[in-house]
Design a protein around this motif. Structure first.
Motif, PDB file in Angstrom:
ATOM      1  N   LYS A 182       0.823  -1.210   0.000  1.00  0.00           N
ATOM      2  CA  LYS A 182       0.000   0.000   0.000  1.00  0.00           C
ATOM      3  C   LYS A 182       0.857   1.260   0.000  1.00  0.00           C
ATOM      4  CE  LYS A 182      -4.228  -1.854   1.986  1.00  0.00           C
ATOM      5  NZ  LYS A 182      -5.197  -1.799   3.082  1.00  0.00           N
ATOM      6  N   LEU A 183       1.944   1.250   0.745  1.00  0.00           N
ATOM      7  CA  LEU A 183       2.820   2.422   0.776  1.00  0.00           C
ATOM      8  C   LEU A 183       3.504   2.629  -0.572  1.00  0.00           C
ATOM      9  CD1 LEU A 183       4.291   2.072   4.347  1.00  0.00           C
ATOM     10  CD2 LEU A 183       2.886   3.963   3.488  1.00  0.00           C
ATOM     11  N   ARG A 184       3.886   1.535  -1.212  1.00  0.00           N
ATOM     12  CA  ARG A 184       4.469   1.650  -2.547  1.00  0.00           C
ATOM     13  C   ARG A 184       3.462   2.265  -3.516  1.00  0.00           C
ATOM     14  NH1 ARG A 184       5.684  -3.716  -3.906  1.00  0.00           N
ATOM     15  NH2 ARG A 184       6.403  -3.969  -1.808  1.00  0.00           N
ATOM     16  N   GLY A 185       2.208   1.825  -3.405  1.00  0.00           N
ATOM     17  CA  GLY A 185       1.143   2.389  -4.243  1.00  0.00           C
ATOM     18  C   GLY A 185       0.905   3.858  -3.944  1.00  0.00           C
ATOM     19  N   LEU A 186       0.954   4.218  -2.673  1.00  0.00           N
ATOM     20  CA  LEU A 186       0.784   5.617  -2.293  1.00  0.00           C
ATOM     21  C   LEU A 186       1.909   6.469  -2.863  1.00  0.00           C
ATOM     22  CD1 LEU A 186      -0.610   7.894  -0.739  1.00  0.00           C
ATOM     23  CD2 LEU A 186       0.710   7.190   1.281  1.00  0.00           C
TER      24      LEU A 186
END
Length: 143
Positions: free
Chosen positions: A39-43
């Motif tokens: 999720k952080l990579r996507g953010l």
């Protein structure tokens, strides 16, 4: 097999109870850490995508301001458009820094997941290799 059915069955089941709890926690923690990393990579990618969009907008607003100037629109209006473009460009550095920090945080979550797997993976493997079937959760909750 008679050893297990004899006096050792209780010992094996009791020992496996702690392993089951650890295996469940292990699986949940690894899944949560991995999901947080994803999720952080996507953010970070969303921030970078927005960054590119805002960068394009600032270029467009500057271009419009120059068109307005060539059409002899009042200097205050032209100036406000250039100022708006400058504000857009001003936040780009902050957005880029935020994306970089988010990517670093994603990598830290992934490293934590990897370390957790290294620490508790053998426990999970031991549970899967047990010579007896897993007891039901209701049985273990009474211990």
């Amino acid at each position: 097999m008679h050893e297990i059915e004899g006096g050792r069955t209780g010992e094996v089941v009791a020992a496996s109870g702690g392993l089951i709890e650890k295996a469940v926690r292990y699986t949940i923690v690894v899944a949560q850490l991995t999901m947080a990393s994803i999720k952080l990579r996507g953010l970070a990618e969303q921030v970078r995508s927005t960054y590119r969009y805002v960068e394009g907008c600032s270029t467009s607003v500057d271009r419009l301001a120059e068109q307005m100037a060539s059409l002899e629109v009042d200097p205050d209006t032209v100036g406000e458009h250039h100022q708006a473009a400058a504000v857009m460009r001003g936040v780009l550095g902050l957005a880029d820094a935020m994306a970089a920090e988010t990517e670093d945080l994603s990598a830290m979550f992934q490293r934590a997941s990897d370390a957790h797997q290294a620490d508790y993976g053998p426990v999970a493997d031991a549970i899967h290799a047990m010579p007896v079937p897993m007891p039901h959760a209701e049985f273990l909750s009474n211990r």
